[in-house]
Write a protein that holds these residues in place. Structure first.
Motif, PDB file in Angstrom:
ATOM      1  N   TYR A  72       0.504   3.523  -3.131  1.00 41.38           N
ATOM      2  CA  TYR A  72      -0.575   4.692  -2.872  1.00 41.38           C
ATOM      3  C   TYR A  72       0.151   6.060  -2.173  1.00 41.38           C
ATOM      4  O   TYR A  72      -0.337   7.158  -2.279  1.00 41.38           O
ATOM      5  CB  TYR A  72      -1.795   4.087  -2.124  1.00 41.38           C
ATOM      6  N   LEU A  84      -6.810   4.701   2.631  1.00 43.31           N
ATOM      7  CA  LEU A  84      -7.053   3.546   1.839  1.00 43.31           C
ATOM      8  C   LEU A  84      -8.248   2.885   2.582  1.00 43.31           C
ATOM      9  O   LEU A  84      -8.090   2.324   4.037  1.00 43.31           O
ATOM     10  CB  LEU A  84      -6.082   2.557   1.597  1.00 43.31           C
ATOM     11  N   GLU A  91       0.701  -1.116   0.097  1.00 44.23           N
ATOM     12  CA  GLU A  91      -0.053   0.007  -0.082  1.00 44.23           C
ATOM     13  C   GLU A  91       0.830   1.163   0.115  1.00 44.23           C
ATOM     14  O   GLU A  91       0.559   2.290  -0.655  1.00 44.23           O
ATOM     15  CB  GLU A  91      -0.918   0.017   1.181  1.00 44.23           C
TER      16      GLU A  91
END
Lengths: 385, 385
Positions: free
Chosen positions: A160, A169, A156
């Motif tokens: 991101y 998220l 992640e």
């Protein structure tokens, strides 16, 4: 570099295979998802997996044989996703395979030591696809004293984290879970907690009142009205405003919770109940942001994944509650896929290991240090060193 | 390059660890054994291994936990052999770990596919020793359609093949087995078969007549005389002169065979019986050479390994039967060790895999092609690529 990520979860839906193009590594990783498939398990293999999960029905012969059978199925899933994408197998550079977890024991229990066991023989995958395979990602984190999970935080972070935007998220599976990625975050700046219910209440109401598994696209909820009394009752649940770190499971918002709710509010029309629990789910998420995240962290985007990202009514409610200063996006709108998220994660972890780089997050797993996850199995003809 | 080879056999004696210095690879490999230890299993681990071997007593939790426990013990064995040799762990370059076989199914059986399962988690070994680990050697050969065994032929080829001498490698375990390595042999020129009994009859006679496990150094047999009638009877066994390929097991020369022998020759003194079955064992080996090997292949040396190589009387009988044109040597006389043979083999196979080279012998295992055996697990700090 073309990489296939393979994941087979505890839900036993089948093998998720994501084909991605990846360049560079770490924060410089460029990722593009090319295709995704789910390769279902044959009925007999599904039954063997279920047998292998339990102390009472598992045995060494079954596990030995199933390890090879699953290796074959993982290789078939790999071939299928490449074929769908029109990529000749000879152009595939690497496979990252999570395997099927058949046991995971994070803590010592009597004379059984902390350990984890994923199967799906990498030699079979490497041989059948003629491609190097990285597999067994969780064992090295446990060898380093970690719990072997969660492994997604690193992925992640890489996928991101943004120089210019603070991002949340939000995963909406059965449970809702948020990962906070401040603008210009380091790995240590990331944190995550469960916001409360995800699809769990919505799905259970659908089953009990509409005899459906879920509210497809949020179509039913879209047509009803919010019942304020029911909404207030739901929002009074102590979990919602309890301070992170916190985590919840099926026991707080499961079948029993919904049965009590329906009994207490039996005069409310079914459609309105579904609209109201959808709003409750949206509010439980947004209220958590307002109380525990937004006061200290500037957030520009919320990226929604998991099955809940397909419930348009729920997404619209979240966007409307958050207002215009925050943009709500789904994984699909970013070119990813909620279904493919974990398979992509293991393609990315394979990429790191292939480059000899660690990819666990010690603060997330409890490991004593960052370690290189997984081992590499070489095919007969290419990938020799 | 310093390599530790680790082997834990089905006899559950413990973990064999051989520290070797190895340079180059293939036929250019230079091997020197530096030290060897056997690290015994704690009683509870031995019991867990026994439990894990059987369909009736094994289960997924036990196997998951034992995989990690054995990983720890393999790392301890590695540290112990390095310490004994005075080699700092940081100077160790590579570990080759066979692991503990808990199931091996070479052929399909009902719905169980051909498969093999070795445990002893390589991530634990790599983490604890901070050294790259090659493990899971047998699975890739099976993925390629082989039986995953035997894997020693390649190592015998590399270690003993000679440009100037034809050699026989005679293993004397329970059963006697010979590998034929003609002068300037290619891998395809090698072949092997079981010569007949190894220590099996000698040991059983020792147990029944002398209440000892074996004839240490051949001391008892040395003092008796050969009974020609008994010897002729033994040599008339049809296995001895049957044509290779042939293989035998415990059923032909085991307890029942010895009981029948002792009954039929009950008037012969015990010492003479032991001397005679020792001579029978020697003759069964040498007669096989004379009938099936020496007529077509020039042989200069016989190298004896296995427990039987410590029975001096047996070795002298073999030398005397062969005459002066053939030299009989033991592994020890070559700087190796019978006990360490398999552990050294897996150090050598790890060396090949580390160099990206195949090391199964398809004609020996039945694999469709030569494949790179095992996978590589990287430690946290060194060995990164």
């Amino acid at each position: 570099m073309y990489i296939v990520g393979l994941m087979s979860g505890t839900s036993l839906d089948g093998i998720d295979a994501a084909l991605v193009r990846m360049n560079n590594r770490g924060l410089k990783t460029e990722t593009e998802m090319i295709d995704f498939i789910t390769h279902p398990f044959p009925k007999d293999v599904e039954e063997e997996i279920i047998q292998s999960l339990s102390v009472n029905t598992s045995n060494v012969q079954l596990i030995c044989s199933l390890n090879f059978k699953l290796g074959k199925l993982f290789s078939e899933a790999t071939k299928e996703v490449c074929q769908k994408a029109g990529l000749p197998l000879k152009d595939l550079d690497l496979i990252g395979c999570h395997g099927q977890t058949i046991y995971h024991q994070p803590l010592q229990e009597q004379n059984m030591v902390p350990s984890t066991l994923q199967i799906g023989e990498p030699a079979v995958i490497a041989y059948e696809t003629n491609t190097p395979v990285i597999s067994n990602f969780r064992t090295m984190d446990m060898a380093a004293g970690g719990q072997g999970a969660p492994l997604v935080p690193y992925t992640e972070y890489v996928l991101y984290r943004s120089e210019s935007k603070g991002r949340l998220l939000q995963n909406i599976g059965g449970i809702g879970n948020v990962t906070v990625l401040p603008k210009q975050a380091t790995l240590d700046d990331m944190y995550a907690f469960d916001t409360g219910p995800g699809n769990m209440i919505i799905d259970e109401v659908c089953r009990q009142l509409f005899h459906r598994k879920y509210d497809e696209g949020g179509e039913i909820a879209k047509q009803g009205h919010v019942n304020e009394e029911l909404l207030s009752h739901c929002l009074s649940h102590p979990y919602i405003m309890s301070h992170p770190p916190k985590s919840t499971g099926r026991e707080l918002f499961g079948k029993q919770y919904v049965e009590n709710l329906l009994k207490k509010f039996e005069t409310v029309p079914g459609q309105d109940i579904l609209t109201t629990v959808t709003m409750f789910t949206a509010k439980s998420i947004v209220e958590n942001y307002r109380a525990f995240i937004l006061p200290k962290t500037e957030i520009e985007e919320v990226i929604i994944g998991g099955g809940g990202s397909y419930n348009n009514t729920l997404i619209e409610m979240i966007q409307s509650l958050l207002g215009d200063s925050v943009t709500v996006l789904t994984q699909e709108e970013l070119g990813f896929s909620s279904e493919a998220k974990e398979a992509i994660a293991f393609a990315l972890l394979a990429n790191e290991t292939f480059h000899g780089k660690p990819s666990n997050v010690p603060s997330a797993t409890g490991a004593k240090k960052a370690v290189i996850l997984g081992n590499i199995t070489f095919p007969p003809l290419k990938g020799s060193r």
